[in-house]
Design a protein around this motif. Structure first.
Motif, PDB file in Angstrom:
ATOM      1  N   GLU A  81      43.269  47.653  23.081  1.00  0.00           N
ATOM      2  CA  GLU A  81      42.424  48.247  22.046  1.00  0.00           C
ATOM      3  C   GLU A  81      42.392  49.770  22.160  1.00  0.00           C
ATOM      4  OE1 GLU A  81      40.305  47.017  19.352  1.00  0.00           O
ATOM      5  OE2 GLU A  81      41.971  45.602  19.589  1.00  0.00           O
ATOM      6  N   ASP A  82      42.377  50.256  23.400  1.00  0.00           N
ATOM      7  CA  ASP A  82      42.410  51.713  23.603  1.00  0.00           C
ATOM      8  C   ASP A  82      43.710  52.304  23.059  1.00  0.00           C
ATOM      9  OD1 ASP A  82      39.946  51.645  24.801  1.00  0.00           O
ATOM     10  OD2 ASP A  82      40.717  51.620  26.860  1.00  0.00           O
ATOM     11  N   SER A  88      40.336  42.887  30.622  1.00  0.00           N
ATOM     12  CA  SER A  88      40.692  44.291  30.837  1.00  0.00           C
ATOM     13  C   SER A  88      42.016  44.627  30.150  1.00  0.00           C
ATOM     14  CB  SER A  88      40.782  44.588  32.335  1.00  0.00           C
ATOM     15  OG  SER A  88      41.847  43.852  32.933  1.00  0.00           O
ATOM     16  N   ILE A  89      42.912  43.668  30.095  1.00  0.00           N
ATOM     17  CA  ILE A  89      44.200  43.894  29.417  1.00  0.00           C
ATOM     18  C   ILE A  89      43.968  44.078  27.911  1.00  0.00           C
ATOM     19  CG2 ILE A  89      46.381  42.793  28.752  1.00  0.00           C
ATOM     20  CD1 ILE A  89      46.440  41.509  31.519  1.00  0.00           C
ATOM     21  N   PHE A 110      26.418  49.128  32.192  1.00  0.00           N
ATOM     22  CA  PHE A 110      26.302  47.674  32.328  1.00  0.00           C
ATOM     23  C   PHE A 110      27.516  47.086  33.049  1.00  0.00           C
ATOM     24  CE2 PHE A 110      27.756  43.643  30.460  1.00  0.00           C
ATOM     25  CZ  PHE A 110      26.778  42.786  30.966  1.00  0.00           C
ATOM     26  N   LEU A 111      28.723  47.532  32.644  1.00  0.00           N
ATOM     27  CA  LEU A 111      29.931  47.007  33.278  1.00  0.00           C
ATOM     28  C   LEU A 111      29.974  47.359  34.753  1.00  0.00           C
ATOM     29  CD1 LEU A 111      32.669  47.701  30.551  1.00  0.00           C
ATOM     30  CD2 LEU A 111      31.632  45.510  31.156  1.00  0.00           C
ATOM     31  N   GLY A 153      45.426  40.745  40.246  1.00  0.00           N
ATOM     32  CA  GLY A 153      45.905  41.511  39.109  1.00  0.00           C
ATOM     33  C   GLY A 153      44.816  41.717  38.083  1.00  0.00           C
ATOM     34  N   PRO A 154      45.111  42.478  36.999  1.00  0.00           N
ATOM     35  CA  PRO A 154      44.101  42.776  35.973  1.00  0.00           C
ATOM     36  C   PRO A 154      43.651  41.509  35.254  1.00  0.00           C
ATOM     37  CG  PRO A 154      46.008  44.224  35.783  1.00  0.00           C
ATOM     38  CD  PRO A 154      46.383  43.151  36.741  1.00  0.00           C
ATOM     39  N   SER A 155      42.408  41.490  34.845  1.00  0.00           N
ATOM     40  CA  SER A 155      41.877  40.338  34.117  1.00  0.00           C
ATOM     41  C   SER A 155      42.339  40.372  32.669  1.00  0.00           C
ATOM     42  CB  SER A 155      40.357  40.340  34.164  1.00  0.00           C
ATOM     43  OG  SER A 155      39.856  41.455  33.440  1.00  0.00           O
TER      44      SER A 155
END
Length: 340
Positions: free
Chosen positions: A111-112, A105-106, A71-72, A100-102
């Motif tokens: 969370e990872d 996503s940050i 989906f992403l 830059g990163p959203s």
């Protein structure tokens, strides 16, 4: 309820069960997730442990994470196509704002890192867990879970002051986060600050009355406080107000004679020679008969209430001779050695 909904619910329960099995979910949280799996199953009429339901509703070998990745990817391709179709000035403006990163996503990266830290905690690699939680905090410093998890790692690594600081930060970010109070109570307890530990657990129990960890830490802290407040036990001192009694015990037979009018019965009772004389007298049948005579008991009480009369009696040589005779010649008053 449609089969599509049941398949989705079943896929969610499979995802949660797999997350417990592979260590993505912290062991401390596993029990709550297992309860959630049961609740989802009951609400949607599916049973993750039922083989028939597995064959009917399971989406394996596909999984929710894989479907979500698809989906992403699709969403990103669609966004890229829309950007290419837009006029050049708008595209340039959009690129400058979102360079830059959203934010999403940050947060996902944080969370990872938290999940990786949880795995290290499960493997008792506390230093590595602290490092991963710290990296997650750098990416998202407003998530109280990261601080509470790092507090747990600091406690396991015996870095209790750092654990207290992290737990306090978690409480500051989210005052309703019960686990933060649990971490704070544990860290305070390890520092020997039992009152602070009890207070932290009390605050947590107001939020989560059934939390077993909070109850256990609070009970242990209060036990230590009670032990610290208990006065040291001391042996009772024999005085005229606390007579000794019992067959053959020191001073037996004297409990009915009242006070000694200022004489120190405690010192007398601690003198072994005096006690030997008293025991000898009490074993004499004549003395035993005398103590059972009410008139003699009344006279003895009267004498013992008058210090001067008592001293005169003790200094009377005739009384001393009688006492020696009553003891059967076992030393008498003249044979008592003074205590040093």
């Amino acid at each position: 309820m449609s089969d599509a909904n049941k398949r989705l619910a079943f896929a969610i329960t499979e995802f949660l069960a797999d997350s417990i099995a592979n260590g993505t979910i912290n062991k401390d949280d596993a029990e709550g997730i297992e309860v959630a799996i049961q609740c989802i199953g009951e609400a949607f009429g599916v049973d993750p442990s039922d083989e028939k339901h597995k064959s009917q509703f399971s989406i394996k070998p596909a999984t929710l994470p894989k479907i979500f990745d698809v989906f992403l990817t699709t969403q990103q391709k669609a966004a890229s196509s829309n950007q290419e179709a837009a006029p050049a000035p708008e595209k340039a403006a959009h690129t400058s704002v979102n360079s830059g990163p959203s934010a999403d996503s940050i947060k996902a990266k944080a969370e990872d890192l938290k999940a990786a830290g949880n795995k290290e905690m499960a493997n008792k690699q506390y230093a590595q867990a602290i490092k991963l939680y710290s990296e997650a905090i750098e990416l998202n410093a407003e998530n109280p879970v990261y601080y509470a998890n790092r507090a747990a790692a600091y406690t396991q690594a015996t870095k209790y002051e750092q654990a207290v600081a992290d737990a306090k930060k978690a409480v500051e970010i989210d005052p309703t986060y019960g686990k933060a109070f649990s971490r704070l109570g544990q860290a305070y307890f390890c520092l020997g600050k039992y009152q602070e530990a009890s207070d932290a657990c009390e605050s947590g129990l107001k939020l989560e009355p059934g939390n077993a960890a909070l109850k256990s830490t609070k009970a242990a802290a209060e036990q230590r406080l009670n032990e610290a407040s208990e006065p040291a036990a001391s042996a009772p001192r024999a005085t005229s107000a606390t007579p000794r009694s019992g067959g053959g015990a020191p001073g037996a037979g004297f409990s009915g004679l009242g006070g000694l009018g200022g004489l120190d019965l405690g010192s007398m009772m601690s003198n072994p020679n005096f006690m030997q004389m008293a025991q000898s007298m009490m074993s004499n049948p004549a003395m035993s008969s005398m103590l059972q005579n009410p008139a003699m008991m009344q006279m003895a009480q009267s004498m013992m209430s008058d210090p001067d009369a008592m001293r005169n009696m003790m200094n009377n040589p005739e009384i001393a001779r009688m006492a020696q005779s009553m003891m059967g010649g076992q030393g008498g008053a003249g044979g008592v050695e003074e205590a040093p």
